[in-house]
Design a protein around this motif. Sequence first.
Motif, short mmCIF file in Angstrom:
data_model
loop_
_atom_site.label_atom_id
_atom_site.label_comp_id
_atom_site.label_asym_id
_atom_site.label_seq_id
_atom_site.Cartn_x
_atom_site.Cartn_y
_atom_site.Cartn_z
N ALA A 1 59.48 58.36 27.70
CA ALA A 1 58.17 58.95 27.98
C ALA A 1 57.06 57.99 27.56
CB ALA A 1 58.02 60.28 27.26
N LYS A 2 57.22 57.34 26.42
CA LYS A 2 56.21 56.39 25.96
C LYS A 2 56.16 55.16 26.86
CE LYS A 2 56.29 57.94 21.20
NZ LYS A 2 56.66 57.64 19.82
N MET A 3 57.33 54.67 27.28
CA MET A 3 57.36 53.52 28.18
C MET A 3 56.72 53.88 29.52
SD MET A 3 58.45 50.86 26.71
CE MET A 3 58.60 49.86 28.16
N GLY A 4 56.93 55.10 30.00
CA GLY A 4 56.29 55.56 31.23
C GLY A 4 54.77 55.53 31.10
N PHE A 5 54.27 55.96 29.96
CA PHE A 5 52.82 55.93 29.74
C PHE A 5 52.31 54.48 29.72
CE2 PHE A 5 49.22 55.33 26.91
CZ PHE A 5 48.27 56.08 27.59
N TYR A 6 53.01 53.60 29.00
CA TYR A 6 52.56 52.21 28.91
C TYR A 6 52.58 51.54 30.29
CZ TYR A 6 52.85 52.78 23.87
OH TYR A 6 52.69 53.21 22.58
N PHE A 7 53.58 51.85 31.11
CA PHE A 7 53.63 51.31 32.46
C PHE A 7 52.45 51.84 33.28
CE2 PHE A 7 55.05 51.42 36.90
CZ PHE A 7 55.32 50.07 37.08
N HIS A 8 52.17 53.14 33.16
CA HIS A 8 51.04 53.76 33.85
C HIS A 8 49.73 53.07 33.42
CE1 HIS A 8 48.88 57.85 34.82
NE2 HIS A 8 48.40 56.86 35.55
N LEU A 9 49.59 52.80 32.14
CA LEU A 9 48.40 52.13 31.63
C LEU A 9 48.26 50.72 32.20
CD1 LEU A 9 45.98 52.06 29.66
CD2 LEU A 9 47.59 51.27 27.90
N ALA A 10 49.37 49.98 32.26
CA ALA A 10 49.32 48.62 32.79
C ALA A 10 48.93 48.61 34.27
CB ALA A 10 50.68 47.93 32.60
N VAL A 11 49.50 49.52 35.04
CA VAL A 11 49.15 49.62 36.47
C VAL A 11 47.68 49.99 36.63
CG1 VAL A 11 49.59 50.91 38.60
CG2 VAL A 11 51.51 50.10 37.21
N TYR A 12 47.21 50.91 35.80
CA TYR A 12 45.80 51.33 35.82
C TYR A 12 44.88 50.14 35.61
CZ TYR A 12 41.54 53.54 33.96
OH TYR A 12 40.23 53.91 33.71
N VAL A 13 45.18 49.32 34.61
CA VAL A 13 44.33 48.17 34.30
C VAL A 13 44.34 47.16 35.44
CG1 VAL A 13 44.08 46.17 32.76
CG2 VAL A 13 44.47 48.44 31.80
N VAL A 14 45.53 46.82 35.94
CA VAL A 14 45.64 45.81 36.99
C VAL A 14 44.94 46.27 38.27
CG1 VAL A 14 47.29 44.64 38.53
CG2 VAL A 14 47.72 44.76 36.08
N ILE A 15 45.22 47.48 38.70
CA ILE A 15 44.63 47.98 39.95
C ILE A 15 43.11 48.12 39.82
CG2 ILE A 15 44.54 49.95 41.53
CD1 ILE A 15 47.08 48.25 41.79
N ASN A 16 42.64 48.62 38.70
CA ASN A 16 41.20 48.79 38.55
C ASN A 16 40.47 47.46 38.41
OD1 ASN A 16 40.23 51.65 38.68
ND2 ASN A 16 42.03 51.86 37.37
N LEU A 17 41.10 46.45 37.83
CA LEU A 17 40.50 45.12 37.83
C LEU A 17 40.39 44.58 39.26
CD1 LEU A 17 42.10 43.41 34.70
CD2 LEU A 17 39.69 44.00 35.05
N ALA A 18 41.43 44.80 40.05
CA ALA A 18 41.40 44.36 41.45
C ALA A 18 40.31 45.11 42.22
CB ALA A 18 42.76 44.57 42.09
N LEU A 19 40.21 46.41 42.02
CA LEU A 19 39.18 47.19 42.70
C LEU A 19 37.78 46.75 42.28
CD1 LEU A 19 40.69 50.79 42.59
CD2 LEU A 19 40.50 49.27 44.57
N PHE A 20 37.61 46.42 41.02
CA PHE A 20 36.32 45.93 40.54
C PHE A 20 35.97 44.61 41.22
CE2 PHE A 20 33.75 43.43 37.56
CZ PHE A 20 32.64 44.27 37.46
N ALA A 21 36.95 43.71 41.31
CA ALA A 21 36.72 42.42 41.97
C ALA A 21 36.36 42.62 43.43
CB ALA A 21 37.95 41.53 41.83
N ILE A 22 37.04 43.53 44.12
CA ILE A 22 36.75 43.81 45.52
C ILE A 22 35.35 44.39 45.66
CG2 ILE A 22 37.36 45.27 47.48
CD1 ILE A 22 40.31 44.97 46.55
#
Length: 99
Positions: A19-40
């Motif tokens: 469950a904790k690893m699932g949250f950390y993966f969700h957090l990592a995807v959130y950061v990467v995708i939102n950085l890309a959206l910000f750049a776009i």
Amino acid sequence: MAQLTPDDIDRLARRRAGAKMGFYFHLAVYVVINLALFAISEQALGHRRWSAFPLVGWGVGLALHGISVFVLGRGSTLRERMVEKERQRLMREHGGPRP
């Protein structure tokens, strides 16, 4: 509280770690995708900062995921206290053995 066998402890530890690893993966995807959206959004014509909308919306979901894992998840002290309180109330109502 019932005694747990070593197999039960191992199974529970693996479930909590998953469950904790699932949250950390969700957090990592959130950061990467939102950085890309910000750049776009910075490169878009008009320079409107529309990237804040998915950032906030997804952030609420991420926060709820974190709460479910770290605050309300199995083994959390808050959840365990609530379960114990409810167990005692049910015992009183139904005449079960006293703790």
